[in-house]
Each structure stands twice: as structure tokens, then as C-alpha cells.
Motif scaffolding. Structure first.
Motif, PDB file in Angstrom:
ATOM      1  N   GLY A  52       0.817  -1.203   0.000  1.00 20.20           N
ATOM      2  CA  GLY A  52       0.000   0.000   0.000  1.00 20.20           C
ATOM      3  C   GLY A  52       0.854   1.258   0.000  1.00 20.20           C
ATOM      4  N   GLY A  53       1.932   1.248   0.787  1.00 26.31           N
ATOM      5  CA  GLY A  53       2.835   2.396   0.809  1.00 26.31           C
ATOM      6  C   GLY A  53       3.531   2.596  -0.516  1.00 26.31           C
ATOM      7  N   GLN A  54       3.911   1.518  -1.176  1.00 23.09           N
ATOM      8  CA  GLN A  54       4.575   1.616  -2.470  1.00 23.09           C
ATOM      9  C   GLN A  54       3.620   2.154  -3.540  1.00 23.09           C
ATOM     10  N   ILE A  55       2.354   1.727  -3.473  1.00 28.48           N
ATOM     11  CA  ILE A  55       1.353   2.253  -4.404  1.00 28.48           C
ATOM     12  C   ILE A  55       1.140   3.748  -4.155  1.00 28.48           C
ATOM     13  N   ALA A  56       1.133   4.144  -2.881  1.00 30.82           N
ATOM     14  CA  ALA A  56       0.974   5.558  -2.537  1.00 30.82           C
ATOM     15  C   ALA A  56       2.132   6.377  -3.081  1.00 30.82           C
ATOM     16  N   VAL A  57       3.343   5.808  -3.050  1.00 29.31           N
ATOM     17  CA  VAL A  57       4.505   6.515  -3.596  1.00 29.31           C
ATOM     18  C   VAL A  57       4.306   6.790  -5.087  1.00 29.31           C
ATOM     19  N   VAL A  58       3.820   5.804  -5.816  1.00 27.66           N
ATOM     20  CA  VAL A  58       3.609   5.966  -7.256  1.00 27.66           C
ATOM     21  C   VAL A  58       2.572   7.055  -7.530  1.00 27.66           C
ATOM     22  N   ILE A  59       1.435   6.990  -6.816  1.00 25.34           N
ATOM     23  CA  ILE A  59       0.340   7.935  -7.070  1.00 25.34           C
ATOM     24  C   ILE A  59       0.719   9.352  -6.638  1.00 25.34           C
ATOM     25  N   PHE A  60       1.080   9.497  -5.357  1.00 26.00           N
ATOM     26  CA  PHE A  60       1.391  10.829  -4.844  1.00 26.00           C
ATOM     27  C   PHE A  60       2.736  11.341  -5.360  1.00 26.00           C
ATOM     28  N   GLY A  61       3.626  10.408  -5.738  1.00 22.67           N
ATOM     29  CA  GLY A  61       4.893  10.828  -6.312  1.00 22.67           C
ATOM     30  C   GLY A  61       4.693  11.534  -7.644  1.00 22.67           C
ATOM     31  N   LEU A  62       3.829  11.002  -8.494  1.00 22.79           N
ATOM     32  CA  LEU A  62       3.541  11.636  -9.780  1.00 22.79           C
ATOM     33  C   LEU A  62       2.947  13.027  -9.588  1.00 22.79           C
ATOM     34  N   ILE A  63       2.021  13.131  -8.636  1.00 23.26           N
ATOM     35  CA  ILE A  63       1.407  14.434  -8.360  1.00 23.26           C
ATOM     36  C   ILE A  63       2.442  15.397  -7.780  1.00 23.26           C
ATOM     37  N   GLY A  64       3.190  14.919  -6.784  1.00 17.51           N
ATOM     38  CA  GLY A  64       4.180  15.767  -6.130  1.00 17.51           C
ATOM     39  C   GLY A  64       5.284  16.218  -7.066  1.00 17.51           C
ATOM     40  N   LEU A  65       5.764  15.321  -7.925  1.00 12.61           N
ATOM     41  CA  LEU A  65       6.819  15.683  -8.876  1.00 12.61           C
ATOM     42  C   LEU A  65       6.335  16.732  -9.869  1.00 12.61           C
ATOM     43  N   THR A  66       5.083  16.616 -10.294  1.00 11.12           N
ATOM     44  CA  THR A  66       4.520  17.611 -11.222  1.00 11.12           C
ATOM     45  C   THR A  66       4.445  18.978 -10.569  1.00 11.12           C
ATOM     46  N   VAL A  67       3.916  19.011  -9.352  1.00 10.17           N
ATOM     47  CA  VAL A  67       3.792  20.292  -8.627  1.00 10.17           C
ATOM     48  C   VAL A  67       5.168  20.887  -8.353  1.00 10.17           C
ATOM     49  N   ALA A  68       6.092  20.061  -7.862  1.00  7.66           N
ATOM     50  CA  ALA A  68       7.435  20.552  -7.545  1.00  7.66           C
ATOM     51  C   ALA A  68       8.166  21.014  -8.803  1.00  7.66           C
ATOM     52  N   GLY A  69       7.994  20.278  -9.905  1.00  8.50           N
ATOM     53  CA  GLY A  69       8.639  20.666 -11.156  1.00  8.50           C
ATOM     54  C   GLY A  69       8.174  22.028 -11.643  1.00  8.50           C
ATOM     55  N   LEU A  70       6.863  22.249 -11.615  1.00 11.02           N
ATOM     56  CA  LEU A  70       6.313  23.543 -12.025  1.00 11.02           C
ATOM     57  C   LEU A  70       6.789  24.660 -11.094  1.00 11.02           C
ATOM     58  N   THR A  71       6.855  24.351  -9.802  1.00  6.38           N
ATOM     59  CA  THR A  71       7.316  25.341  -8.824  1.00  6.38           C
ATOM     60  C   THR A  71       8.766  25.722  -9.070  1.00  6.38           C
ATOM     61  N   ILE A  72       9.611  24.725  -9.301  1.00  9.14           N
ATOM     62  CA  ILE A  72      11.038  24.984  -9.524  1.00  9.14           C
ATOM     63  C   ILE A  72      11.250  25.785 -10.808  1.00  9.14           C
ATOM     64  N   VAL A  73      10.510  25.442 -11.871  1.00  9.61           N
ATOM     65  CA  VAL A  73      10.632  26.193 -13.132  1.00  9.61           C
ATOM     66  C   VAL A  73      10.217  27.642 -12.940  1.00  9.61           C
ATOM     67  N   THR A  74       9.098  27.849 -12.232  1.00  6.50           N
ATOM     68  CA  THR A  74       8.613  29.211 -11.988  1.00  6.50           C
ATOM     69  C   THR A  74       9.613  30.016 -11.164  1.00  6.50           C
ATOM     70  N   LEU A  75      10.137  29.405 -10.102  1.00  4.94           N
ATOM     71  CA  LEU A  75      11.104  30.106  -9.252  1.00  4.94           C
ATOM     72  C   LEU A  75      12.413  30.370  -9.988  1.00  4.94           C
ATOM     73  N   THR A  76      12.829  29.446 -10.843  1.00  4.18           N
ATOM     74  CA  THR A  76      14.057  29.646 -11.619  1.00  4.18           C
ATOM     75  C   THR A  76      13.904  30.806 -12.589  1.00  4.18           C
ATOM     76  N   GLU A  77      12.741  30.893 -13.247  1.00  2.00           N
ATOM     77  CA  GLU A  77      12.488  32.010 -14.164  1.00  2.00           C
ATOM     78  C   GLU A  77      12.460  33.334 -13.413  1.00  2.00           C
ATOM     79  N   ALA A  78      11.852  33.340 -12.218  1.00  2.00           N
ATOM     80  CA  ALA A  78      11.819  34.558 -11.404  1.00  2.00           C
ATOM     81  C   ALA A  78      13.228  34.956 -10.965  1.00  2.00           C
ATOM     82  N   THR A  79      14.042  33.969 -10.606  1.00  2.00           N
ATOM     83  CA  THR A  79      15.427  34.238 -10.225  1.00  2.00           C
ATOM     84  C   THR A  79      16.214  34.815 -11.390  1.00  2.00           C
ATOM     85  N   ASP A  80      15.971  34.288 -12.588  1.00  2.00           N
ATOM     86  CA  ASP A  80      16.672  34.783 -13.775  1.00  2.00           C
ATOM     87  C   ASP A  80      16.303  36.240 -14.053  1.00  2.00           C
TER      88      ASP A  80
END
Length: 222
Positions: A52-80
Motif C-alpha cells: 500500500g505504501g509503495q502504491i501511494a509513492v507511485v500515485i502521490f509521487g507523480l502528483i508531487g513531482l509535477t507540482v514541484a517541477g512547475l514550482t522549480i521552473v517558476t522560481l528559476t524564471e523569477a530568479t533569472d
């Protein structure tokens, strides 16, 4: 009755534990673990020990990576954009200066983090703290060193990791731009040299008696 049996079997399957369950799974540990997934640091100091924990990693990992990726791109552009305002816009050296400023910011974050990691982790010296900061902010994440008490301050660690990753991503972006500009400059210089060499060759042929007439001369005479 059959539905109850299926449900019980499903729950038993999801809760099936690995041979050596890890004791770190509490609220703070789970939050810390999710932070390592979202930032792709992935220390691996502890991992899910149930299906169950491994399945949760797959599901929430995909969501979390998407959110974090967009956040990092936005912050990097603002820093630039911020660096563009801070660094004078000179055609030849602006990117080099931006890279140096970003590198200075990265070193400052790593040094401050090294001090914080050292103070919060028993038995660490400053070098181990700096090494941990480097491995964390570059998302290498070996996992042999993990900040001690900061595991219970996951939001603070998340903020530090975001800042470190954003500055490092900005540095890589600037270095890529510098490399592309250098490539264009070298390519242009090679073309100019080739044209200059060809021009000198034509002039030399024109000075030789009985040299064959060049197509460019025929067109000019016509």
C-alpha cells in the motif's frame, strides 16, 4: 460474504510488510519522505515496507513531482529575471557575471546549510554538513548522511532544498546559455576565417600570369 473476503484479502495484501520494517514512519517521517520524493533528492534512508505504501509513492509521487517541477521552473524564471535587474546588461559579459553571482549565492546557501546541518546532527563536522548540502541541492541524494533534527522540521528543510535546487538550476541554465553563445561565436569566427582564406586565394590566382579566369571575374566583366 464474498465481498468481505475480497476486502479482507485486499487489506491484508496492502498491509503486507517487508521482513525488516522501518521504525521511522510517523507524521514527521512521512512528511520528510514526501519532501525527498517531490524534490527528487531521494535519500533512501527509509522506504515504504508495505504494498500500500509503495502504491501511494507511485500515485502521490507523480502528483508531487509535477507540482514541484512547475514550482522549480517558476522560481528559476523569477530568479533569472531578478539577476537580469541586478547584473548590468552588457552584451559580452552579462551571462558570465550572472553565472558568477549565481555561484556566489549557491556557495552562500551551501555554507549556511552546512552550518545548520552540522548543528542539528549529532557527530557531524562542518565538512560532512557541506557534503550533505552538496549532495542534497544537486539532487544526487546518496543518503549516507541525512540531516538529523531537521527531519522533524520538514517544511524548513523543504524550503532550503527548494532554494538550493533553484539556484543550482539557474546556474546550469546560465552555463548552457554561455556554452551556446560560445559555440555560435566560434562557428562565426571559423566561417569568417574560411571566407577570408578563400578571398586571399582568389587574389593570389589573379596575380599569377595565365591563371584561369574565375567565375566571379566573368560575371563582373559581363
Amino acid at each position: 460474504k464474498n465481498d468481505t473476503v475480497v476486502l479482507n484479502q485486499t487489506l491484508e495484501f496492502l498491509n503486507r510488510r517487508a521482513p525488516n520494517p522501518d521504525p521511522h514512519w510517523d507524521y514527521h517521517g512521512s512528511l520528510f519522505f514526501m519532501m525527498t520524493i517531490m524534490t527528487t533528492v531521494g535519500y533512501g534512508s527509509f522506504t515504504p515496507n508495505t504494498v500500500g505504501g509503495q502504491i501511494a509513492v507511485v500515485i502521490f509521487g507523480l502528483i508531487g513531482l509535477t507540482v514541484a517541477g512547475l514550482t522549480i521552473v517558476t522560481l528559476t524564471e523569477a530568479t533569472d529575471r531578478l539577476l537580469d535587474k541586478l547584473v548590468p546588461n552588457e552584451r559580452e559579459h552579462s551571462n558570465t557575471k550572472k553565472a558568477l553571482v549565481t555561484l556566489a549565492l549557491i556557495l552562500a546557501v551551501w555554507l549556511l546549510s552546512a552550518l545548520l546541518f552540522t548543528l542539528s546532527s549529532e557527530g557531524w563536522n562542518f565538512w560532512i554538513g557541506f557534503y550533505c548540502a552538496f549532495v542534497t541541492y544537486t539532487t544526487i541524494g546518496f543518503g549516507e548522511y541525512v540531516p538529523g533534527d531537521l527531519r522533524h522540521k520538514s517544511m524548513l528543510l523543504m524550503l532550503l532544498v527548494l532554494v538550493g535546487i533553484v539556484f543550482f538550476a539557474e546556474l546550469l541554465s546560465i552555463c548552457q546559455t554561455v556554452a551556446q553563445n560560445s559555440k555560435k561565436a566560434i562557428s562565426g569566427a571559423v566561417k569568417v576565417h574560411a571566407l577570408h582564406h578563400e578571398s586571399e586565394k582568389e587574389e593570389a590566382l589573379q596575380r599569377v600570369p595565365g591563371a584561369p579566369v574565375q567565375p566571379s571575374e566573368v560575371l563582373s566583366q559581363g
